[in-house]
Design a protein around this motif. Structure first.
Motif, short mmCIF file in Angstrom:
data_model
loop_
_atom_site.label_atom_id
_atom_site.label_comp_id
_atom_site.label_asym_id
_atom_site.label_seq_id
_atom_site.Cartn_x
_atom_site.Cartn_y
_atom_site.Cartn_z
N ALA A 63 -7.30 -0.07 -0.31
CA ALA A 63 -6.77 -1.21 0.45
C ALA A 63 -7.79 -1.70 1.48
O ALA A 63 -7.98 -2.90 1.66
CB ALA A 63 -5.46 -0.84 1.13
N ALA A 69 -4.95 4.04 0.44
CA ALA A 69 -5.33 3.36 1.68
C ALA A 69 -6.82 3.00 1.66
O ALA A 69 -7.21 1.93 2.14
CB ALA A 69 -4.99 4.24 2.88
N ILE A 107 -1.47 -1.68 -4.25
CA ILE A 107 -2.60 -0.76 -4.24
C ILE A 107 -2.07 0.63 -3.91
O ILE A 107 -1.21 0.78 -3.04
CB ILE A 107 -3.66 -1.20 -3.20
CG1 ILE A 107 -4.25 -2.56 -3.61
CG2 ILE A 107 -4.76 -0.16 -3.04
CD1 ILE A 107 -5.28 -3.12 -2.65
N LEU A 144 2.87 -1.01 4.51
CA LEU A 144 2.06 0.20 4.50
C LEU A 144 2.93 1.45 4.57
O LEU A 144 3.74 1.60 5.49
CB LEU A 144 1.10 0.17 5.70
CG LEU A 144 0.22 1.38 5.96
CD1 LEU A 144 -0.77 1.60 4.81
CD2 LEU A 144 -0.53 1.20 7.28
N ILE A 174 0.86 -1.18 0.00
CA ILE A 174 0.00 0.00 0.00
C ILE A 174 0.90 1.23 0.00
O ILE A 174 1.50 1.58 1.01
CB ILE A 174 -0.94 0.03 1.22
CG1 ILE A 174 -1.72 -1.27 1.35
CG2 ILE A 174 -1.88 1.24 1.12
CD1 ILE A 174 -2.51 -1.40 2.65
N ASN A 193 5.92 0.91 -5.65
CA ASN A 193 5.20 -0.36 -5.68
C ASN A 193 5.81 -1.32 -6.69
O ASN A 193 5.93 -2.52 -6.43
CB ASN A 193 3.72 -0.15 -5.99
CG ASN A 193 2.92 0.26 -4.78
OD1 ASN A 193 3.32 0.02 -3.65
ND2 ASN A 193 1.78 0.88 -5.01
#
Length: 146
Positions: A45, A42, A39, A69, A13, A20
């Motif tokens: 997600a 947030a 993703i 995260l 995330i 990513n």
């Protein structure tokens, strides 16, 4: 390649697509047999984890075993995500390892992360294969095939 019980997918995330992409490649080139889902928000997600929004009736949703995260994201940041994450079913949360992965050097961020019981650890970017393997070994049981 190692396979772990209850570690079918790693969820990245981070609002930065390049990060990513790089982190996906690092996980894919690690010694772990796992699917990777990236993703960029947030909110999305949370939809993924609750099978809501665009993920309603989606048979591609695998349970995330590890979540990496980011803290600083537009809209809902990593802290906001964690506040909402606390509302998920406790049994679901118990099967997920949340790792705060950030470029932040602010010691207050690490202290804030320590206040969330659902955050297993706090790491600095970039992610590396050794960290992925260490987290998998620490929190999941390896499946041995003979």
């Amino acid at each position: 390649m190692k396979k772990y019980k209850d570690l079918d997918r790693i969820l990245l995330i981070d609002d930065d697509m390049a990060t990513n992409f790089i982190h996906r490649k690092i996980v894919e080139n690690s010694s772990i047999q796992v699917d990777v889902k990236a993703i960029t928000s947030a909110k999305e997600a949370l939809d993924y984890l609750t099978c809501s929004g665009v993920y309603v009736n989606n048979d591609q949703v695998l349970n995330a075993g590890i979540i990496f995260l980011d803290i600083n994201m537009p809209g809902m940041n990593g802290w906001d995500f964690m506040e909402e994450y606390k509302n998920l079913d406790e049994k679901k949360r118990a099967r997920i390892v949340v790792v705060m992965l950030t470029t932040s050097l602010n010691p207050d961020d690490q202290a804030t992360a320590a206040k969330f019981k659902d955050i297993a650890t706090y790491l600095s970017k970039p992610l590396n294969a050794a960290a992925v393997a260490r987290i998998a070994d620490q929190y999941f049981k390896e499946i041995t095939t003979e």
